[in-house]
Design a protein around this motif. Structure first.
Motif, PDB file in Angstrom:
ATOM      1  N   UNK A  62      -2.110  -6.627  -3.441  1.00 12.18           N
ATOM      2  CA  UNK A  62      -1.261  -5.623  -2.805  1.00 12.18           C
ATOM      3  C   UNK A  62      -0.435  -4.860  -3.839  1.00 12.18           C
ATOM      4  N   UNK A  63      -0.044  -5.524  -4.940  1.00 14.71           N
ATOM      5  CA  UNK A  63       0.651  -4.822  -6.022  1.00 14.71           C
ATOM      6  C   UNK A  63      -0.303  -3.895  -6.764  1.00 14.71           C
ATOM      7  N   UNK A  64      -1.514  -4.375  -7.006  1.00 19.17           N
ATOM      8  CA  UNK A  64      -2.498  -3.562  -7.739  1.00 19.17           C
ATOM      9  C   UNK A  64      -2.847  -2.293  -6.960  1.00 19.17           C
ATOM     10  N   UNK A  65      -2.955  -2.392  -5.631  1.00 21.73           N
ATOM     11  CA  UNK A  65      -3.269  -1.206  -4.832  1.00 21.73           C
ATOM     12  C   UNK A  65      -2.154  -0.171  -4.930  1.00 21.73           C
ATOM     13  N   UNK A  66      -0.902  -0.622  -4.905  1.00 18.05           N
ATOM     14  CA  UNK A  66       0.226   0.308  -5.000  1.00 18.05           C
ATOM     15  C   UNK A  66       0.279   0.968  -6.382  1.00 18.05           C
ATOM     16  N   UNK A  67       0.040   0.171  -7.423  1.00 16.60           N
ATOM     17  CA  UNK A  67       0.030   0.720  -8.785  1.00 16.60           C
ATOM     18  C   UNK A  67      -1.146   1.679  -8.954  1.00 16.60           C
ATOM     19  N   UNK A  68      -2.275   1.356  -8.314  1.00 12.52           N
ATOM     20  CA  UNK A  68      -3.438   2.242  -8.384  1.00 12.52           C
ATOM     21  C   UNK A  68      -3.109   3.607  -7.788  1.00 12.52           C
ATOM     22  N   UNK A  69      -2.470   3.617  -6.624  1.00 18.72           N
ATOM     23  CA  UNK A  69      -2.091   4.901  -5.998  1.00 18.72           C
ATOM     24  C   UNK A  69      -1.153   5.686  -6.898  1.00 18.72           C
ATOM     25  N   UNK A  70      -0.244   4.979  -7.541  1.00 22.87           N
ATOM     26  CA  UNK A  70       0.691   5.619  -8.467  1.00 22.87           C
ATOM     27  C   UNK A  70      -0.059   6.225  -9.646  1.00 22.87           C
ATOM     28  N   UNK A  71      -1.008   5.473 -10.191  1.00 21.29           N
ATOM     29  CA  UNK A  71      -1.782   5.931 -11.349  1.00 21.29           C
ATOM     30  C   UNK A  71      -2.626   7.155 -11.007  1.00 21.29           C
ATOM     31  N   UNK A  72      -3.291   7.125  -9.863  1.00 22.03           N
ATOM     32  CA  UNK A  72      -4.158   8.242  -9.487  1.00 22.03           C
ATOM     33  C   UNK A  72      -3.369   9.504  -9.157  1.00 22.03           C
ATOM     34  N   UNK A  73      -2.063   9.357  -8.943  1.00 23.03           N
ATOM     35  CA  UNK A  73      -1.208  10.511  -8.681  1.00 23.03           C
ATOM     36  C   UNK A  73      -0.525  11.047  -9.924  1.00 23.03           C
ATOM     37  N   UNK A  74      -0.738  10.407 -11.089  1.00 22.28           N
ATOM     38  CA  UNK A  74      -0.130  10.872 -12.331  1.00 22.28           C
ATOM     39  C   UNK A  74      -0.797  12.162 -12.800  1.00 22.28           C
ATOM     40  N   UNK A  75      -0.131  12.831 -13.736  1.00 26.05           N
ATOM     41  CA  UNK A  75      -0.560  14.173 -14.153  1.00 26.05           C
ATOM     42  C   UNK A  75      -2.024  14.246 -14.573  1.00 26.05           C
ATOM     43  N   UNK A  76      -2.485  13.312 -15.423  1.00 27.36           N
ATOM     44  CA  UNK A  76      -3.851  13.403 -15.936  1.00 27.36           C
ATOM     45  C   UNK A  76      -4.882  13.232 -14.830  1.00 27.36           C
ATOM     46  N   UNK A  77      -4.683  12.242 -13.953  1.00 26.50           N
ATOM     47  CA  UNK A  77      -5.643  12.018 -12.860  1.00 26.50           C
ATOM     48  C   UNK A  77      -5.552  13.109 -11.801  1.00 26.50           C
ATOM     49  N   UNK A  78      -4.340  13.571 -11.516  1.00 29.39           N
ATOM     50  CA  UNK A  78      -4.172  14.600 -10.487  1.00 29.39           C
ATOM     51  C   UNK A  78      -4.829  15.914 -10.910  1.00 29.39           C
ATOM     52  N   UNK A  79      -4.720  16.268 -12.180  1.00 27.64           N
ATOM     53  CA  UNK A  79      -5.250  17.545 -12.646  1.00 27.64           C
ATOM     54  C   UNK A  79      -6.722  17.475 -13.054  1.00 27.64           C
ATOM     55  N   UNK A  80      -7.033  16.577 -13.985  1.00 24.51           N
ATOM     56  CA  UNK A  80      -8.409  16.518 -14.498  1.00 24.51           C
ATOM     57  C   UNK A  80      -9.329  15.680 -13.631  1.00 24.51           C
ATOM     58  N   UNK A  81      -8.743  14.664 -12.989  1.00 21.60           N
ATOM     59  CA  UNK A  81      -9.569  13.755 -12.207  1.00 21.60           C
ATOM     60  C   UNK A  81      -9.599  12.391 -12.879  1.00 21.60           C
ATOM     61  N   UNK A  82     -10.543  11.550 -12.471  1.00 18.22           N
ATOM     62  CA  UNK A  82     -10.612  10.193 -13.014  1.00 18.22           C
ATOM     63  C   UNK A  82     -11.977   9.611 -12.705  1.00 18.22           C
ATOM     64  N   UNK A  83     -12.301   8.500 -13.366  1.00 17.77           N
ATOM     65  CA  UNK A  83     -13.433   7.685 -12.951  1.00 17.77           C
ATOM     66  C   UNK A  83     -12.893   6.279 -12.765  1.00 17.77           C
ATOM     67  N   UNK A  84     -12.962   5.796 -11.544  1.00 18.10           N
ATOM     68  CA  UNK A  84     -12.388   4.510 -11.169  1.00 18.10           C
ATOM     69  C   UNK A  84     -13.474   3.442 -11.304  1.00 18.10           C
ATOM     70  N   UNK A  85     -13.227   2.513 -12.234  1.00 19.14           N
ATOM     71  CA  UNK A  85     -14.233   1.526 -12.613  1.00 19.14           C
ATOM     72  C   UNK A  85     -14.126   0.266 -11.757  1.00 19.14           C
ATOM     73  N   UNK A  86     -14.890   0.242 -10.665  1.00 15.63           N
ATOM     74  CA  UNK A  86     -15.134  -0.940  -9.825  1.00 15.63           C
ATOM     75  C   UNK A  86     -13.888  -1.593  -9.229  1.00 15.63           C
ATOM     76  N   UNK A  87     -12.900  -0.793  -8.908  1.00 22.84           N
ATOM     77  CA  UNK A  87     -11.747  -1.318  -8.177  1.00 22.84           C
ATOM     78  C   UNK A  87     -11.227  -0.207  -7.280  1.00 22.84           C
TER      79      UNK A  87
END
Length: 607
Positions: free
Chosen positions: A387-412
């Motif tokens: 449950x902590x990892x999911x919240x941190x994941x949402x935070x990470x995916x909303x950061x500047x680099x992921x929000x603008x350029x995108x991301x590749x989420x590796x098996x989680x």
């Protein structure tokens, strides 16, 4: 640039008759001239400064008087000293303003614009682009960056031009078209951009290290203390308009106010400016989720695609590290940040439970002569709750680099319910009065799962491409057997752990009686996933992934690739696909012919 070489206007130059001018009063029916409010950090800094320091003394012991620069007023236009390359612009301005002496019916206004920003940027483009790709991590500023740079959004400049032409405000013919940024130093402006789009870092550099081709050196080194023009204020009411009833008068005043697009500059509207920059430049994030059983090649392909598409790779190890980083923040520094406090509290509870279990175990054992050693729980021994990892994941995916350029989420996330917790959210309220009991987070009992019946897709972080790698269990185990020893030591890549992990993956994603697979979650949300066998040749697999990811259009996020090489890759892939299609057609014809032969033989036997 017609003011760029103008020396500052100091206090002693202030004339008695100028006292009180430009003092920022609202005026009758006017609009407030307040500047951008200080940020929380700046407010704290102002409080920490406290009393003013003692003045410096000269050699005679007398206090050194520091001349403070004053705001230039529009009536000071005769003081302006242009850049050599813009001398002709000054001449043109002067000629235009003096033309009313011989042409009294001619109405002339000169708009002295601040450095323009918005809708793709021009002067600030280099900084927006560098912040967007976060390369370099620290945005450049020239020198200490304490020079003052007046600015204005292009929409506000256009609106002011319209007001001057149509509404004809009775203002000075020379108009300062600038916004109300508080203390618009070069460093402060660039820091806004870095925090809003990049890493938040800035770095000083010498002026000679910046070439003119960057297009911002001259503009961002100007140093002018100016205030927004009175032309931005509400247009005065006529005597007839002032006699309207209260409701009509208020509506009229509202219409006459200047419709600011970006009144207080970059900081308060940086997210809006980010959107404008993305839309104007055609920038779109590339968001990819890769899943599959252990040793199927997820991480290898994730790294390859991250490099190709110029996007960050997000993996569970990063999330775990971030949880421990947050947990290390003390309570006072964390303040009311719920996630930071949850990380610290839950990890402390886990450590306490582990220590208690060790003490209980020791209680059944004979204590050594020199006593029990101190219990030290290493971070690597703690299993961070999902449950902590999911919240941190949402935070990470909303950061500047992921929000603008995108991301590749590796098996989680690894399971269906995990994807629900990471990528679904409660629908936003339509208005402030919507406060149903259902909107409140329910306290869940231990082991109870939350309900997502009324949740919707979180479009801001939701991936657009889902890649599923798979293979036979024995092929997965065999791949691990073939790994060199240095890659196996200290990892889960041994046969016993592999079979345990494969079994857990199959139970979570391939069971006929358990919950659906993680990829099915995305399929239910309208994203068709792409499945590839782990034994497919690497080059062919990567080509297939790229074609799938670019199925709608090729993304643009300042990614660097060789256009000729890409064209060759695409042609090779198309040729290969055409060959496969022909092979399938030939195979079908062969099967049809075989069926005809068998049918004919049966008919002959029947006769």
């Amino acid at each position: 640039m017609t003011w760029v070489n103008t020396p500052p206007k100091l206090e002693e130059e202030k004339k008695d008759e100028e006292e009180g001018e430009g003092d920022g009063d609202d005026g009758e029916g006017g609009e407030s001239t307040e500047e951008e409010p200080a940020s929380e950090e700046e407010g704290k800094a102002d409080e920490e400064e406290g009393e003013e320091p003692e003045p410096e003394l000269d050699e005679n012991g007398e206090p050194i008087v520091v001349k403070q620069p004053l705001f230039f007023k529009e009536s000071d236009y005769h003081l302006r000293v242009p850049h050599a390359a813009f001398e002709h612009i000054k001449t043109l301005e002067t000629t235009a303003m003096s033309s009313v002496n011989t042409q009294p019916k001619l109405r002339v206004h000169v708009l002295c614009s601040g450095i323009r920003y918005g809708n793709g940027e021009r002067t600030f483009y280099d900084h927006f682009q560098k912040a967007w790709i976060q390369d370099p991590k620290a945005l450049p500023i020239i020198g200490e960056g304490e020079n003052l740079v007046p600015t204005i959004h292009v929409n506000d400049l256009a609106n002011l031009v319209r007001r001057v032409v149509i509404e004809n405000p009775k203002e000075h013919p020379y108009i300062f078209a600038i916004d109300k940024t508080r203390n618009p130093t070069q460093k402060r402006l660039i820091t806004f951009i870095s925090k809003g789009l990049g890493t938040g870092e800035v770095a000083s550099m010498e002026a000679n290290a910046v070439t003119d081709k960057n297009g911002w050196k001259e503009q961002l080194t100007i140093n002018l203390r100016m205030k927004a023009s009175e032309a931005f204020k509400q247009v005065a009411l006529t005597e007839k308009e002032a006699e309207l009833d209260e409701e009509e008068l208020e509506e009229l005043k509202k219409q006459k106010r200047f419709n600011w697009h970006c009144r207080f500059g970059l900081r308060l509207k940086i997210r809006m400016l980010e959107t404008e920059f993305n839309e104007f430049r055609g920038l779109k994030p590339v968001k990819i989720f890769v899943t599959g059983p252990p040793a199927s090649g997820k991480t290898y392909y994730a790294e390859q695609l991250a490099r190709y598409y110029n996007i960050p790779r997000v993996h569970v190890s990063q999330l775990v590290e971030e949880v421990f980083r947050m947990a290390a923040i003390d309570e006072e520094a964390a303040g009311e940040d719920k996630l930071t406090n949850d990380c610290r509290t839950k990890l402390e509870e886990i450590k306490a439970a582990m220590e208690e279990a060790i003490n209980e175990k020791r209680a059944d054992m004979e204590e050594p002569e020199d006593g029990w050693p101190e219990i030290i729980i290493k971070d690597s021994e703690i299993r961070v709750p999902d449950d902590l990892l999911y919240e941190v994941l949402k935070l990470k995916l909303g950061e500047n680099d992921c929000r603008n350029r995108g991301y590749i989420l590796d098996s989680y996330p690894r399971v269906y319910k995990g994807a629900q917790r990471a990528f679904l959210m409660k629908p936003p309220k339509q208005n402030e009065e919507d406060e149903d009991d259902d909107d409140q987070d329910e306290e869940l009992e231990e082991g109870q799962e939350p309900s997502f019946d009324k949740h919707i897709k979180n479009g801001a972080i939701f991936p657009g491409s889902i890649i599923v790698l798979d293979g036979a269990d024995e092929s997965l185990v065999q791949r691990v057997r073939e790994l060199p020893e240095d890659k196996i030591n200290g990892t889960h890549y041994n046969e016993e752990d592999m079979r345990r992990r494969i079994k857990a993956y199959r139970e979570a994603n391939n069971s006929q009686v358990a919950e659906p697979a993680v990829q099915d979650f995305f399929k239910q949300q309208g994203i068709k996933f792409f499945k590839e066998d782990m034994l497919t040749r690497t080059r062919d697999a990567l080509n297939s992934f790229k074609i799938y990811i670019e199925r709608n259009e090729k993304p643009f996020n300042f990614m660097v690739y060789d256009a000729d090489e890409e064209e060759v890759r695409r042609k090779e892939y198309e040729v290969a696909q055409a060959a496969i299609a022909l092979q399938r057609v030939a195979q079908r014809k062969q099967e049809e012919n075989l069926e005809k032969i068998i049918k004919k033989q049966k008919e002959q036997q029947t006769k």
